[in-house]
Design a protein around this motif. Structure first.
Motif, short mmCIF file in Angstrom:
data_model
loop_
_atom_site.label_atom_id
_atom_site.label_comp_id
_atom_site.label_asym_id
_atom_site.label_seq_id
_atom_site.Cartn_x
_atom_site.Cartn_y
_atom_site.Cartn_z
N LYS A 4 92.96 33.95 56.89
CA LYS A 4 93.32 33.88 55.47
C LYS A 4 92.14 34.24 54.57
O LYS A 4 92.33 34.75 53.46
CB LYS A 4 93.84 32.49 55.14
CG LYS A 4 95.19 32.21 55.82
CD LYS A 4 95.80 30.89 55.39
CE LYS A 4 97.15 30.70 56.08
NZ LYS A 4 97.80 29.44 55.68
N LYS A 50 95.78 42.81 49.81
CA LYS A 50 97.22 42.80 49.57
C LYS A 50 97.60 43.80 48.47
O LYS A 50 98.58 44.56 48.61
CB LYS A 50 97.69 41.40 49.17
CG LYS A 50 99.20 41.34 48.93
CD LYS A 50 99.62 40.02 48.30
CE LYS A 50 99.69 38.92 49.31
NZ LYS A 50 100.28 37.68 48.74
N LYS A 58 100.21 46.94 48.85
CA LYS A 58 101.40 47.03 48.00
C LYS A 58 101.39 48.36 47.23
O LYS A 58 102.44 49.00 47.07
CB LYS A 58 101.43 45.85 47.04
CG LYS A 58 101.72 44.52 47.73
CD LYS A 58 101.62 43.35 46.78
CE LYS A 58 102.78 43.29 45.80
NZ LYS A 58 102.74 42.03 45.01
N GLN A 82 103.57 30.48 58.68
CA GLN A 82 104.64 31.14 57.92
C GLN A 82 104.10 31.86 56.69
O GLN A 82 104.58 32.92 56.32
CB GLN A 82 105.71 30.13 57.51
CG GLN A 82 106.94 30.76 56.85
CD GLN A 82 107.59 31.85 57.69
OE1 GLN A 82 107.83 31.64 58.88
NE2 GLN A 82 107.87 33.01 57.11
N SER A 83 103.07 31.28 56.07
CA SER A 83 102.49 31.94 54.90
C SER A 83 101.84 33.28 55.27
O SER A 83 101.80 34.21 54.45
CB SER A 83 101.47 31.02 54.22
OG SER A 83 100.36 30.78 55.06
N SER A 84 101.36 33.40 56.51
CA SER A 84 100.81 34.67 56.98
C SER A 84 101.90 35.73 57.07
O SER A 84 101.71 36.88 56.65
CB SER A 84 100.16 34.48 58.36
OG SER A 84 99.26 33.43 58.38
N ILE A 85 103.04 35.33 57.63
CA ILE A 85 104.19 36.25 57.72
C ILE A 85 104.65 36.67 56.33
O ILE A 85 104.91 37.86 56.08
CB ILE A 85 105.35 35.57 58.48
CG1 ILE A 85 104.92 35.11 59.87
CG2 ILE A 85 106.55 36.51 58.56
CD1 ILE A 85 104.52 36.20 60.80
N ASP A 86 104.74 35.71 55.43
CA ASP A 86 105.16 36.00 54.06
C ASP A 86 104.19 36.97 53.38
O ASP A 86 104.61 37.87 52.64
CB ASP A 86 105.26 34.71 53.24
CG ASP A 86 106.34 33.77 53.75
OD1 ASP A 86 107.26 34.25 54.46
OD2 ASP A 86 106.27 32.56 53.47
N TRP A 87 102.90 36.77 53.62
CA TRP A 87 101.87 37.64 53.03
C TRP A 87 102.09 39.08 53.46
O TRP A 87 102.09 40.00 52.63
CB TRP A 87 100.50 37.16 53.49
CG TRP A 87 99.30 37.75 52.81
CD1 TRP A 87 98.52 37.17 51.85
CD2 TRP A 87 98.71 39.04 53.06
NE1 TRP A 87 97.49 37.99 51.49
CE2 TRP A 87 97.58 39.16 52.22
CE3 TRP A 87 99.00 40.09 53.91
CZ2 TRP A 87 96.77 40.29 52.19
CZ3 TRP A 87 98.21 41.23 53.88
CH2 TRP A 87 97.10 41.33 53.03
N LYS A 90 104.85 40.53 54.73
CA LYS A 90 106.13 41.09 54.27
C LYS A 90 106.10 41.43 52.79
O LYS A 90 106.77 42.38 52.35
CB LYS A 90 107.26 40.12 54.58
CG LYS A 90 107.57 40.01 56.07
CD LYS A 90 108.74 39.09 56.35
CE LYS A 90 109.09 39.08 57.82
NZ LYS A 90 110.24 38.18 58.13
N GLU A 91 105.32 40.67 52.04
CA GLU A 91 105.19 40.98 50.61
C GLU A 91 104.33 42.23 50.40
O GLU A 91 104.61 43.05 49.54
CB GLU A 91 104.56 39.80 49.87
CG GLU A 91 104.42 40.04 48.37
CD GLU A 91 103.73 38.89 47.66
OE1 GLU A 91 103.36 39.07 46.48
OE2 GLU A 91 103.54 37.81 48.27
#
Length: 433
Positions: free
Chosen positions: A238, A246, A250, A272-277, A279-280
Protein backbone atom coordinates in the motif's frame (compact mmCIF):
# COMPACT_ATOMS: atom_id res chain seq x y z
CA UNK A 1 33.47 -27.14 -0.28
CA UNK A 2 31.31 -28.01 2.73
CA UNK A 3 28.42 -25.68 3.53
CA UNK A 4 25.78 -25.69 6.25
CA UNK A 5 22.80 -23.39 5.56
CA UNK A 6 20.25 -22.41 8.18
CA UNK A 7 17.33 -20.85 6.32
CA UNK A 8 13.99 -20.98 8.09
CA UNK A 9 12.21 -19.82 4.91
CA UNK A 10 12.59 -22.10 1.91
CA UNK A 11 9.89 -22.45 -0.76
CA UNK A 12 7.54 -24.35 -1.02
CA UNK A 13 7.49 -25.18 2.71
CA UNK A 14 7.49 -21.46 3.41
CA UNK A 15 5.64 -19.75 0.51
CA UNK A 16 7.07 -16.23 0.54
CA UNK A 17 9.38 -14.05 -1.53
CA UNK A 18 12.11 -14.79 1.03
CA UNK A 19 11.42 -18.51 0.65
CA UNK A 20 11.66 -18.32 -3.15
CA UNK A 21 14.95 -16.39 -3.05
CA UNK A 22 16.44 -18.93 -0.65
CA UNK A 23 15.17 -21.87 -2.69
CA UNK A 24 16.71 -20.48 -5.88
CA UNK A 25 20.10 -19.95 -4.22
CA UNK A 26 20.07 -23.44 -2.70
CA UNK A 27 19.15 -25.00 -6.07
CA UNK A 28 22.21 -23.38 -7.63
CA UNK A 29 24.46 -24.87 -4.94
CA UNK A 30 22.91 -28.30 -5.50
CA UNK A 31 24.13 -28.26 -9.11
CA UNK A 32 27.74 -27.82 -8.04
CA UNK A 33 30.32 -30.03 -6.36
CA UNK A 34 29.28 -29.02 -2.84
CA UNK A 35 28.60 -30.98 0.32
CA UNK A 36 25.44 -29.15 1.30
CA UNK A 37 23.49 -29.34 4.56
CA UNK A 38 20.21 -27.40 4.72
CA UNK A 39 18.35 -26.65 7.95
CA UNK A 40 14.93 -25.21 7.11
CA UNK A 41 11.46 -24.82 8.62
CA UNK A 42 10.28 -28.39 8.08
CA UNK A 43 13.35 -30.54 7.48
CA UNK A 44 17.07 -31.14 7.39
CA UNK A 45 18.46 -32.10 3.98
CA UNK A 46 22.00 -33.43 3.59
CA UNK A 47 23.52 -33.65 0.10
CA UNK A 48 26.97 -35.17 -0.36
CA UNK A 49 29.41 -34.37 -3.17
CA UNK A 50 27.97 -37.11 -5.39
CA UNK A 51 24.51 -35.51 -5.20
CA UNK A 52 22.97 -38.19 -3.00
CA UNK A 53 20.41 -36.69 -0.62
CA UNK A 54 18.93 -37.68 2.72
CA UNK A 55 16.07 -35.82 4.46
CA UNK A 56 15.04 -35.76 8.11
CA UNK A 57 11.73 -34.15 9.09
CA UNK A 58 11.45 -31.75 12.04
CA UNK A 59 8.48 -33.80 13.22
CA UNK A 60 7.56 -32.15 16.53
CA UNK A 61 8.18 -28.57 15.49
CA UNK A 62 6.26 -29.25 12.25
CA UNK A 63 3.32 -30.37 14.37
CA UNK A 64 3.48 -27.20 16.45
CA UNK A 65 3.78 -25.06 13.31
CA UNK A 66 0.67 -26.70 11.87
CA UNK A 67 -1.24 -25.83 15.06
CA UNK A 68 0.16 -22.31 15.00
CA UNK A 69 -1.21 -21.81 11.47
CA UNK A 70 -4.60 -23.38 12.23
CA UNK A 71 -7.76 -21.42 13.03
CA UNK A 72 -7.38 -19.28 16.14
CA UNK A 73 -10.76 -20.58 17.30
CA UNK A 74 -9.71 -24.23 17.18
CA UNK A 75 -9.15 -26.19 20.40
CA UNK A 76 -5.60 -27.10 19.37
CA UNK A 77 -4.72 -23.45 18.79
CA UNK A 78 -6.24 -22.49 22.14
CA UNK A 79 -4.16 -25.17 23.90
CA UNK A 80 -1.06 -23.93 22.10
CA UNK A 81 -1.63 -20.36 23.32
CA UNK A 82 -2.09 -21.56 26.90
CA UNK A 83 1.06 -23.69 26.70
CA UNK A 84 2.97 -20.85 25.12
CA UNK A 85 2.14 -18.45 27.96
CA UNK A 86 3.05 -20.91 30.69
CA UNK A 87 5.90 -23.05 29.35
CA UNK A 88 7.94 -20.32 27.67
CA UNK A 89 8.29 -18.51 31.00
CA UNK A 90 9.80 -21.66 32.44
CA UNK A 91 11.97 -22.61 29.46
CA UNK A 92 13.24 -19.16 28.51
CA UNK A 93 11.96 -16.45 30.86
CA UNK A 94 13.88 -13.56 29.26
CA UNK A 95 13.20 -14.55 25.66
CA UNK A 96 10.67 -13.17 23.18
CA UNK A 97 10.49 -16.53 21.40
CA UNK A 98 7.32 -18.60 21.20
CA UNK A 99 7.26 -22.28 22.16
CA UNK A 100 7.43 -23.22 18.48
CA UNK A 101 10.42 -20.93 17.87
CA UNK A 102 12.17 -22.17 21.01
CA UNK A 103 11.88 -25.83 19.99
CA UNK A 104 12.84 -25.20 16.35
CA UNK A 105 15.87 -23.15 17.40
CA UNK A 106 16.91 -25.87 19.87
CA UNK A 107 16.73 -28.53 17.13
CA UNK A 108 18.90 -26.50 14.74
CA UNK A 109 21.37 -25.57 17.49
CA UNK A 110 22.05 -29.25 18.16
CA UNK A 111 22.57 -29.94 14.46
CA UNK A 112 24.91 -26.98 14.00
CA UNK A 113 27.00 -28.14 16.96
CA UNK A 114 27.36 -31.59 15.39
CA UNK A 115 28.49 -30.19 12.03
CA UNK A 116 30.91 -27.75 13.66
CA UNK A 117 32.36 -30.56 15.75
CA UNK A 118 33.41 -32.50 12.64
CA UNK A 119 36.23 -30.09 11.87
CA UNK A 120 37.11 -26.59 10.70
CA UNK A 121 36.34 -27.10 7.00
CA UNK A 122 32.58 -26.45 7.24
CA UNK A 123 31.32 -22.95 6.39
CA UNK A 124 28.02 -21.88 7.95
CA UNK A 125 25.47 -19.58 6.29
CA UNK A 126 22.60 -17.93 8.14
CA UNK A 127 19.98 -16.54 5.77
CA UNK A 128 17.70 -14.01 7.45
CA UNK A 129 14.99 -12.79 7.84
CA UNK A 130 13.29 -14.20 9.92
CA UNK A 131 15.68 -14.03 12.83
CA UNK A 132 15.11 -17.73 13.62
CA UNK A 133 17.73 -18.47 10.95
CA UNK A 134 20.37 -16.71 13.05
CA UNK A 135 19.61 -17.49 16.70
CA UNK A 136 20.83 -21.16 16.64
CA UNK A 137 24.30 -20.02 15.61
CA UNK A 138 24.72 -17.88 18.73
CA UNK A 139 23.65 -20.76 20.95
CA UNK A 140 26.00 -23.20 19.19
CA UNK A 141 28.88 -20.69 19.14
CA UNK A 142 29.03 -20.82 22.95
CA UNK A 143 30.22 -24.45 22.71
CA UNK A 144 32.19 -24.59 19.47
CA UNK A 145 33.58 -21.90 17.13
CA UNK A 146 33.06 -21.97 13.35
CA UNK A 147 33.22 -19.67 10.29
CA UNK A 148 29.86 -17.87 10.02
CA UNK A 149 28.42 -15.89 7.11
CA UNK A 150 25.24 -13.89 7.70
CA UNK A 151 23.08 -13.14 4.65
CA UNK A 152 20.65 -10.24 5.18
CA UNK A 153 18.03 -9.86 2.43
CA UNK A 154 15.94 -7.12 4.05
CA UNK A 155 16.42 -4.44 6.70
CA UNK A 156 14.64 -4.77 10.03
CA UNK A 157 12.00 -2.07 10.31
CA UNK A 158 10.26 -0.91 13.49
CA UNK A 159 7.19 -3.06 14.10
CA UNK A 160 4.23 -3.14 16.49
CA UNK A 161 6.02 -5.44 18.93
CA UNK A 162 8.92 -3.23 20.01
CA UNK A 163 10.42 -5.97 22.20
CA UNK A 164 10.75 -8.34 19.21
CA UNK A 165 12.22 -5.52 17.10
CA UNK A 166 14.82 -4.75 19.77
CA UNK A 167 15.66 -8.45 20.08
CA UNK A 168 16.19 -8.78 16.32
CA UNK A 169 18.38 -5.67 16.16
CA UNK A 170 20.35 -6.92 19.14
CA UNK A 171 21.20 -10.17 17.38
CA UNK A 172 22.37 -8.33 14.26
CA UNK A 173 24.66 -6.09 16.32
CA UNK A 174 26.12 -9.18 18.01
CA UNK A 175 27.11 -10.65 14.64
CA UNK A 176 29.88 -8.02 14.48
CA UNK A 177 31.83 -10.16 16.96
CA UNK A 178 31.15 -13.65 15.62
CA UNK A 179 30.60 -13.44 11.83
CA UNK A 180 33.48 -13.56 9.39
CA UNK A 181 31.48 -11.63 6.80
CA UNK A 182 28.00 -10.61 5.67
CA UNK A 183 26.22 -10.73 2.31
CA UNK A 184 23.46 -8.51 0.96
CA UNK A 185 21.52 -8.30 -2.32
CA UNK A 186 22.54 -4.63 -2.84
CA UNK A 187 25.39 -2.27 -1.95
CA UNK A 188 22.97 0.27 -0.49
CA UNK A 189 21.62 -2.30 1.96
CA UNK A 190 25.20 -3.26 2.84
CA UNK A 191 26.04 0.40 3.54
CA UNK A 192 22.93 0.79 5.70
CA UNK A 193 23.50 -2.38 7.75
CA UNK A 194 27.22 -1.73 8.24
CA UNK A 195 26.49 1.71 9.63
CA UNK A 196 23.47 0.71 11.75
CA UNK A 197 24.89 -2.48 13.29
CA UNK A 198 28.58 -1.63 13.47
CA UNK A 199 29.73 -4.12 10.83
CA UNK A 200 33.06 -3.99 8.99
CA UNK A 201 31.99 -2.67 5.57
CA UNK A 202 35.01 -4.25 3.90
CA UNK A 203 33.61 -7.64 4.92
CA UNK A 204 30.09 -6.82 3.66
CA UNK A 205 29.77 -8.42 0.23
CA UNK A 206 26.99 -8.20 -2.36
CA UNK A 207 25.47 -11.28 -3.98
CA UNK A 208 22.31 -10.50 -5.99
CA UNK A 209 19.18 -12.56 -5.46
CA UNK A 210 19.44 -15.90 -7.20
CA UNK A 211 17.04 -17.12 -9.86
CA UNK A 212 16.86 -19.92 -12.37
CA UNK A 213 18.36 -19.66 -15.82
CA UNK A 214 15.46 -19.52 -18.29
CA UNK A 215 15.51 -21.36 -21.59
CA UNK A 216 13.04 -18.98 -23.29
CA UNK A 217 14.03 -15.31 -23.49
CA UNK A 218 11.96 -12.33 -24.58
CA UNK A 219 12.34 -11.20 -28.19
CA UNK A 220 10.53 -8.80 -30.53
CA UNK A 221 6.98 -9.71 -31.55
CA UNK A 222 6.28 -8.69 -35.14
CA UNK A 223 2.51 -9.27 -35.20
CA UNK A 224 0.60 -6.11 -36.10
CA UNK A 225 -2.22 -4.75 -33.94
CA UNK A 226 -1.45 -7.23 -31.18
CA UNK A 227 -2.10 -6.41 -27.53
CA UNK A 228 0.79 -5.63 -25.22
CA UNK A 229 0.80 -7.62 -22.00
CA UNK A 230 1.98 -5.97 -18.77
CA UNK A 231 2.43 -8.01 -15.59
CA UNK A 232 2.83 -7.33 -11.88
CA UNK A 233 3.48 -10.17 -9.43
CA UNK A 234 3.91 -10.23 -5.67
CA UNK A 235 2.68 -8.26 -2.68
CA UNK A 236 0.34 -5.28 -3.02
CA UNK A 237 2.38 -2.78 -0.99
CA UNK A 238 0.00 0.00 0.00
CA UNK A 239 2.94 2.32 0.56
CA UNK A 240 4.11 1.68 -3.02
CA UNK A 241 0.75 1.78 -4.83
CA UNK A 242 0.42 5.52 -4.34
CA UNK A 243 -2.22 8.00 -5.45
CA UNK A 244 0.22 9.24 -8.10
CA UNK A 245 0.48 5.75 -9.53
CA UNK A 246 -3.30 5.32 -9.50
CA UNK A 247 -3.85 8.67 -11.28
CA UNK A 248 -1.35 7.68 -13.98
CA UNK A 249 -3.10 4.35 -14.59
CA UNK A 250 -6.55 5.95 -14.69
CA UNK A 251 -5.31 8.57 -17.13
CA UNK A 252 -3.77 5.88 -19.34
CA UNK A 253 -6.95 3.77 -19.27
CA UNK A 254 -8.87 6.64 -20.91
CA UNK A 255 -6.49 6.81 -23.90
CA UNK A 256 -7.09 5.04 -27.20
CA UNK A 257 -3.81 3.14 -26.88
CA UNK A 258 -5.06 1.42 -23.72
CA UNK A 259 -7.36 -0.73 -25.88
CA UNK A 260 -4.25 -2.53 -27.10
CA UNK A 261 -2.80 -3.10 -23.64
CA UNK A 262 -3.70 -5.76 -21.06
CA UNK A 263 -2.71 -5.50 -17.41
CA UNK A 264 -2.37 -8.64 -15.29
CA UNK A 265 -1.74 -8.57 -11.54
CA UNK A 266 -0.83 -11.75 -9.67
CA UNK A 267 -1.06 -10.98 -5.96
CA UNK A 268 0.45 -13.03 -3.14
CA UNK A 269 -0.47 -10.68 -0.26
CA UNK A 270 -3.44 -8.35 -0.54
CA UNK A 271 -6.81 -7.40 0.90
CA UNK A 272 -10.12 -6.25 -0.55
CA UNK A 273 -9.00 -2.63 -0.65
CA UNK A 274 -6.08 -3.73 -2.86
CA UNK A 275 -8.49 -5.33 -5.32
CA UNK A 276 -10.68 -2.22 -5.27
CA UNK A 277 -7.63 -0.01 -5.91
CA UNK A 278 -6.68 -1.98 -9.02
CA UNK A 279 -10.20 -2.15 -10.43
CA UNK A 280 -10.62 1.58 -9.98
CA UNK A 281 -7.27 2.35 -11.61
CA UNK A 282 -7.58 -0.18 -14.48
CA UNK A 283 -11.21 -1.03 -15.36
CA UNK A 284 -10.33 -4.17 -17.36
CA UNK A 285 -7.51 -5.45 -15.16
CA UNK A 286 -6.96 -9.21 -14.79
CA UNK A 287 -6.32 -10.26 -11.20
CA UNK A 288 -5.07 -13.65 -10.03
CA UNK A 289 -4.23 -14.55 -6.44
CA UNK A 290 -1.91 -16.94 -4.67
CA UNK A 291 -0.65 -18.88 -7.68
CA UNK A 292 2.32 -21.20 -7.25
CA UNK A 293 5.77 -19.86 -8.04
CA UNK A 294 5.98 -22.25 -10.99
CA UNK A 295 2.71 -20.94 -12.48
CA UNK A 296 3.80 -17.32 -12.00
CA UNK A 297 7.02 -18.01 -13.91
CA UNK A 298 5.08 -19.70 -16.71
CA UNK A 299 2.83 -16.65 -17.10
CA UNK A 300 5.80 -14.29 -16.86
CA UNK A 301 7.50 -15.98 -19.81
CA UNK A 302 4.67 -14.83 -22.12
CA UNK A 303 4.65 -11.16 -21.09
CA UNK A 304 5.90 -8.10 -22.95
CA UNK A 305 6.74 -6.01 -19.91
CA UNK A 306 6.90 -6.45 -16.14
CA UNK A 307 5.94 -3.81 -13.57
CA UNK A 308 8.07 -3.52 -10.46
CA UNK A 309 6.88 -1.04 -7.85
CA UNK A 310 8.84 0.68 -5.07
CA UNK A 311 7.74 2.48 -1.94
CA UNK A 312 9.93 5.37 -0.81
CA UNK A 313 11.27 3.09 1.96
CA UNK A 314 12.40 0.47 -0.59
CA UNK A 315 15.27 2.50 -2.09
CA UNK A 316 17.98 0.13 -0.81
CA UNK A 317 16.20 -3.11 -1.76
CA UNK A 318 16.79 -5.40 -4.71
CA UNK A 319 13.48 -7.17 -5.26
CA UNK A 320 13.31 -10.82 -6.21
CA UNK A 321 10.53 -10.11 -8.70
CA UNK A 322 12.81 -7.74 -10.59
CA UNK A 323 15.47 -10.45 -10.83
CA UNK A 324 12.86 -12.97 -12.05
CA UNK A 325 11.87 -10.59 -14.86
CA UNK A 326 15.50 -10.00 -15.80
CA UNK A 327 16.13 -13.75 -15.94
CA UNK A 328 13.60 -13.91 -18.80
CA UNK A 329 15.16 -10.88 -20.50
CA UNK A 330 11.78 -9.12 -20.39
CA UNK A 331 11.58 -5.30 -20.53
CA UNK A 332 10.92 -3.76 -17.12
CA UNK A 333 8.93 -0.67 -16.21
CA UNK A 334 9.95 0.38 -12.70
CA UNK A 335 7.65 2.59 -10.63
CA UNK A 336 10.29 3.93 -8.27
CA UNK A 337 12.36 6.89 -7.08
CA UNK A 338 15.54 8.39 -8.52
CA UNK A 339 18.79 6.71 -7.47
CA UNK A 340 17.07 3.76 -5.80
CA UNK A 341 18.73 0.37 -6.32
CA UNK A 342 15.82 -0.62 -8.56
CA UNK A 343 16.25 2.54 -10.63
CA UNK A 344 19.97 1.91 -11.10
CA UNK A 345 19.55 -1.75 -12.08
CA UNK A 346 16.62 -1.10 -14.43
CA UNK A 347 18.47 1.74 -16.18
CA UNK A 348 21.58 -0.42 -16.59
CA UNK A 349 19.41 -3.27 -17.86
CA UNK A 350 17.80 -1.08 -20.51
CA UNK A 351 14.34 -0.73 -18.96
CA UNK A 352 12.41 2.41 -18.08
CA UNK A 353 11.81 4.06 -14.69
CA UNK A 354 8.77 6.19 -13.88
CA UNK A 355 9.33 8.29 -10.77
CA UNK A 356 6.68 8.46 -8.08
CA UNK A 357 7.72 11.93 -6.93
CA UNK A 358 7.94 13.58 -10.37
CA UNK A 359 4.66 15.01 -11.62
CA UNK A 360 3.16 13.14 -14.61
CA UNK A 361 6.35 11.10 -15.02
CA UNK A 362 4.70 7.68 -14.63
CA UNK A 363 1.99 8.35 -17.23
CA UNK A 364 4.51 9.85 -19.66
CA UNK A 365 6.90 6.91 -19.27
CA UNK A 366 4.08 4.35 -19.61
CA UNK A 367 3.29 5.76 -23.06
CA UNK A 368 7.00 5.64 -23.88
CA UNK A 369 7.22 1.97 -22.89
CA UNK A 370 4.28 1.11 -25.16
CA UNK A 371 5.98 2.87 -28.07
CA UNK A 372 9.27 1.09 -27.33
CA UNK A 373 7.70 -2.36 -27.28
CA UNK A 374 6.27 -1.81 -30.77
CA UNK A 375 9.59 -0.54 -32.14
CA UNK A 376 11.82 -3.31 -33.52
CA UNK A 377 14.94 -1.11 -33.37
CA UNK A 378 14.37 -0.33 -29.70
CA UNK A 379 13.83 -4.00 -28.86
CA UNK A 380 16.98 -5.00 -30.77
CA UNK A 381 19.08 -2.47 -28.86
CA UNK A 382 17.45 -3.48 -25.57
CA UNK A 383 18.31 -7.15 -26.16
CA UNK A 384 21.97 -6.16 -26.54
CA UNK A 385 22.02 -3.87 -23.50
CA UNK A 386 20.33 -6.38 -21.16
CA UNK A 387 23.16 -8.91 -21.49
CA UNK A 388 25.50 -7.40 -18.87
CA UNK A 389 22.87 -7.37 -16.12
CA UNK A 390 21.63 -10.82 -17.09
CA UNK A 391 25.20 -12.07 -16.76
CA UNK A 392 25.51 -10.52 -13.29
CA UNK A 393 22.52 -12.53 -12.05
CA UNK A 394 23.39 -15.75 -13.89
CA UNK A 395 23.69 -19.01 -11.97
CA UNK A 396 27.40 -19.25 -12.70
CA UNK A 397 28.16 -15.80 -11.29
CA UNK A 398 25.97 -16.35 -8.21
CA UNK A 399 27.76 -19.62 -7.46
CA UNK A 400 31.21 -18.15 -8.06
CA UNK A 401 30.50 -15.29 -5.63
CA UNK A 402 29.12 -17.75 -3.10
CA UNK A 403 32.29 -19.84 -3.44
CA UNK A 404 34.56 -16.79 -3.07
CA UNK A 405 32.74 -15.54 0.02
CA UNK A 406 32.75 -19.01 1.57
CA UNK A 407 36.49 -19.37 1.01
CA UNK A 408 37.11 -15.90 2.43
CA UNK A 409 35.12 -16.75 5.57
CA UNK A 410 36.96 -20.03 6.10
CA UNK A 411 40.43 -18.53 5.55
CA UNK A 412 39.70 -15.59 7.82
CA UNK A 413 38.38 -17.88 10.53
CA UNK A 414 41.53 -20.01 10.35
CA UNK A 415 43.72 -16.89 10.39
CA UNK A 416 41.78 -15.43 13.33
CA UNK A 417 42.31 -18.66 15.27
CA UNK A 418 46.06 -18.81 14.44
CA UNK A 419 45.68 -21.78 12.09
CA UNK A 420 46.81 -19.81 9.04
CA UNK A 421 49.54 -17.16 8.91
CA UNK A 422 48.20 -15.04 6.06
CA UNK A 423 45.13 -12.83 6.49
CA UNK A 424 42.88 -13.17 3.41
CA UNK A 425 42.49 -10.15 1.16
CA UNK A 426 39.10 -8.50 0.81
CA UNK A 427 36.99 -9.35 -2.23
CA UNK A 428 36.98 -6.53 -4.77
CA UNK A 429 34.30 -7.72 -7.20
CA UNK A 430 31.42 -8.35 -4.80
CA UNK A 431 29.72 -4.97 -4.64
CA UNK A 432 27.12 -5.04 -7.46
CA UNK A 433 24.47 -3.75 -7.60
Amino acid sequence: MKIVVCAFSVYPDYPSSEGIVNRNWIEILKKENVELNILSLKQTEIINETGASSITSNTFSNYLYKILKSSKNSISHLCYRVANKTLIKFLSPNSTLTIFQYIWVSQQTSRIEKFAGKGPDFVFWSRILPIESLIPFFKAYKKVKFPLIVNINDPIFLQDNKKVYQMEEGFLKRTAKVAQCWTFPSSKLADYAADKYGLDRKRCFVIPHATKTQSKLYSFHSEKNRKLNFLYTGTFYKSAFTDEFKVALKRFSKLEISKNVEFTFILSQFDQSSIDWLKEAIPHVKIFTKLTSEKVLEITSHMDCVFVVDASSHSMLLKGKLIEAISFGIPVFAITYKQSIMDKVVQEYGGVSGYQDVENDISTKLLLVCENLNDENWVTNFCKKRERVMFQISEGVIFEKTRMVSEFALKRFLWENNKENIKPTYLENCNWP
